[in-house]
Every structure is written in structure tokens, then in C-alpha cells.
Write a protein that holds these residues in place. Structure first.
Motif, short mmCIF file in Angstrom:
data_model
loop_
_atom_site.label_atom_id
_atom_site.label_comp_id
_atom_site.label_asym_id
_atom_site.label_seq_id
_atom_site.Cartn_x
_atom_site.Cartn_y
_atom_site.Cartn_z
N THR A 149 0.85 -1.19 0.00
CA THR A 149 0.00 0.00 0.00
C THR A 149 0.89 1.25 0.00
OG1 THR A 149 -0.19 0.49 2.38
CG2 THR A 149 -1.50 -1.35 1.53
N ASP A 150 0.25 2.40 -0.01
CA ASP A 150 1.02 3.64 0.02
C ASP A 150 1.57 3.93 1.42
OD1 ASP A 150 -1.49 4.00 1.07
OD2 ASP A 150 -1.83 5.96 0.13
N ARG A 151 1.27 3.06 2.39
CA ARG A 151 1.76 3.27 3.75
C ARG A 151 2.51 2.07 4.33
NH1 ARG A 151 -3.83 5.75 6.46
NH2 ARG A 151 -4.21 7.33 4.84
N ARG A 152 2.14 0.86 3.87
CA ARG A 152 2.68 -0.33 4.54
C ARG A 152 2.87 -1.47 3.55
NH1 ARG A 152 -1.88 -1.42 8.95
NH2 ARG A 152 -3.16 -1.12 7.07
N VAL A 153 3.57 -2.50 4.06
CA VAL A 153 3.62 -3.81 3.40
C VAL A 153 2.92 -4.78 4.34
CG1 VAL A 153 5.08 -5.65 2.51
CG2 VAL A 153 5.82 -3.28 2.28
N LEU A 154 1.91 -5.47 3.83
CA LEU A 154 1.10 -6.38 4.65
C LEU A 154 1.32 -7.82 4.20
CD1 LEU A 154 -2.29 -4.40 4.45
CD2 LEU A 154 -0.44 -4.07 6.10
N PHE A 155 1.60 -8.69 5.16
CA PHE A 155 1.65 -10.13 4.92
C PHE A 155 0.51 -10.75 5.72
CE2 PHE A 155 6.14 -8.87 4.34
CZ PHE A 155 6.33 -9.34 3.05
N LEU A 156 -0.48 -11.28 5.01
CA LEU A 156 -1.70 -11.74 5.67
C LEU A 156 -2.00 -13.18 5.29
CD1 LEU A 156 -3.92 -8.59 4.97
CD2 LEU A 156 -2.53 -9.04 7.00
N GLY A 157 -2.31 -13.99 6.30
CA GLY A 157 -2.69 -15.37 6.10
C GLY A 157 -3.60 -15.81 7.22
N GLU A 159 -2.92 -17.60 9.78
CA GLU A 159 -2.28 -17.50 11.09
C GLU A 159 -1.27 -16.37 11.17
OE1 GLU A 159 -0.89 -21.64 10.91
OE2 GLU A 159 -2.04 -21.97 12.74
N VAL A 160 -1.15 -15.59 10.11
CA VAL A 160 -0.16 -14.52 10.07
C VAL A 160 -0.83 -13.19 9.77
CG1 VAL A 160 1.89 -13.65 8.88
CG2 VAL A 160 1.68 -16.09 9.34
N ASP A 161 -0.51 -12.20 10.56
CA ASP A 161 -1.01 -10.84 10.34
C ASP A 161 0.16 -9.89 10.62
OD1 ASP A 161 -2.23 -8.38 10.28
OD2 ASP A 161 -4.00 -9.01 11.38
N LEU A 162 0.92 -9.65 9.58
CA LEU A 162 2.14 -8.87 9.72
C LEU A 162 1.98 -7.57 8.93
CD1 LEU A 162 5.05 -8.84 10.84
CD2 LEU A 162 5.76 -10.06 8.77
N ARG A 163 2.00 -6.45 9.65
CA ARG A 163 1.79 -5.14 9.03
C ARG A 163 3.02 -4.28 9.30
NH1 ARG A 163 -4.52 -4.20 11.11
NH2 ARG A 163 -5.06 -6.44 11.13
N ILE A 164 3.71 -3.91 8.22
CA ILE A 164 4.99 -3.22 8.34
C ILE A 164 4.89 -1.85 7.67
CG2 ILE A 164 7.48 -3.42 7.97
CD1 ILE A 164 6.81 -6.42 7.17
N ALA A 165 5.05 -0.80 8.45
CA ALA A 165 5.07 0.54 7.88
C ALA A 165 6.32 0.71 7.02
CB ALA A 165 5.06 1.58 9.01
N HIS A 166 6.22 1.53 5.99
CA HIS A 166 7.37 1.72 5.10
C HIS A 166 8.60 2.21 5.85
CE1 HIS A 166 5.29 0.60 1.54
NE2 HIS A 166 4.45 1.61 1.55
#
Length: 213
Positions: A149-157, A159-166
Motif C-alpha cells: 500500500t502507500d503506507r505499509r507492506v502487509l503479509f496476511l494469512g 495465522e499470520v497478520d504482519l503489518r509493516i510501515a514503510h
């Protein structure tokens, strides 16, 4: 791939050496026979060490070339408008107010042991062609969605919810089969690799949204 090729070479050569010795058991004490056996063993060592490495290097070069060709075609297809926003269902992607998605792909996430993902991952490192030199990424998390996204990189599954700001993404570099990230998770520095069909496209979009942000 290196492991599989070396197993195959070992099987073929050992079978050949066994057949050679079995056919000439009566000559075991002869000098010429021992020299021939030594040559076979030397040939096995050369093939075992060199051939798999050459095959992997050739496949890496070919894959990088394919990535460059497809990346050039993708860039040519963008037109003057550049990278476009993707429409995603907000009930599936946890977006913040006003946040926009520019890239989405499903793939496999590889992480290092002891980084907090052991409970949701299994043993398994990426292949030598897709991620050369990344043996430390020895845990595999499958069926993961990556959203840029324009703010973050999201890894979603599941069992995984990983939200990383740029701002937390310290670095990212392309491999033939994906992108290797280094990012902050709390105070810990995490290294992870994600498979992309074309890492050059993913990295281009990452650079674009980070620059725009």
C-alpha cells in the motif's frame, strides 16, 4: 536443487563404479585397474562439486533474464499514468482510512528460526535458484497474501497478520524468485523472503509508493 542434483550424481557414479568393479573382480590387484578406479573417483568428485553449481548458475541467469524481459513489457504497458491503484475489498484487507493498495500477490513467506514465526511456520528453506545464498531463511509460511500500500507492506494469512510501515522496512533486495526484506518488528530486526512472480515489478512498486509517501 543442489542437494537433489548431487544425490542423483552420487547414485549414478556409485552404481557405475560398482558395476565396473563387479565386471573385473579378477583384475583388482592390477595397476591399470586401480588407476582406472582412481580416475572414476576423481571424475565423480569433479561432477559432484562442479556440475550442480554450474546448472544452478545457468538457471539463475536465465530466470533473471526472464524477469528483466517481463519487467520491460510491464513498464511499457503502464502508459503515462504510471502505477495504478488496485481495488480491494475492505472486509478482506485491513486498510486504514484513506490507505490505498498498489500491489497484491499470493506466495510463500520464508523467515529465519527464532524470529517469532516458529509456531506458524514449518522447516523448509527456499530453493537455490529462487533465493541463492539465503539458506538462513529456513522456516516456511505458506499461503500468504502480500499487499503493498502507500503506507505499509502487509503479509496476511490464516495465522499470520504482519503489518509493516514503510519506515520500518530497512532494506529490500531482489532475488531471482522473490524479494528479501529486512524490517523492524518492535525492536527486533527481522529478515524474510517472499516469492513474487517477478521481483523486479514488486520492487519497482515498492520504490514508487515509498517515494510518493
Amino acid at each position: 536443487m543442489l542437494y537433489a542434483l548431487r544425490k542423483l550424481i552420487a547414485f549414478v557414479f556409485l552404481l557405475g563404479i560398482f558395476w565396473f568393479v563387479y565386471q573385473d573382480l579378477g583384475n583388482l590387484g592390477e595397476d591399470w585397474f586401480m588407476h582406472a578406479l582412481g580416475v572414476l573417483v576423481l571424475a565423480f568428485a569433479v561432477f559432484w562439486l562442479v556440475v550442480p553449481w554450474v546448472v544452478v548458475r545457468v538457471r539463475i541467469s536465465r530466470r533473471r533474464q526472464q524477469n528483466r524481459v517481463r519487467y520491460a513489457a510491464w513498464r511499457a504497458s503502464l502508459g503515462p499514468g504510471g502505477v495504478h491503484e488496485l481495488k480491494c475489498r475492505r472486509d478482506r484487507v485491513p486498510l486504514e482510512e484513506g490507505e490505498r493498495v498498489f500491489y497484491h500477490e499470493k506466495g510463500t513467506l520464508y523467515v529465519c528460526a527464532g524470529q517469532g514465526f516458529d509456531a506458524v511456520s514449518s522447516k523448509g528453506r527456499p530453493g537455490d535458484v529462487a533465493f541463492p545464498g539465503c539458506a538462513g531463511l529456513n522456516r516456511r509460511v505458506q499461503r500468504i497474501h502480500c499487499y503493498v500500500t502507500d503506507r505499509r507492506v502487509l503479509f496476511l494469512g490464516k495465522e499470520v497478520d504482519l503489518r509493516i510501515a514503510h519506515a520500518e522496512v530497512l532494506s529490500f533486495e531482489d532475488a531471482p524468485g522473490g524479494v528479501v526484506f529486512s524490517f523492524l518488528r518492535g525492536r527486533e530486526r527481522v529478515r524474510a523472503g517472499f516469492t513474487f512472480q517477478n521481483p523486479l515489478i514488486a520492487m519497482d512498486i515498492l520504490r514508487h509508493v515509498r517515494k510518493e509517501g
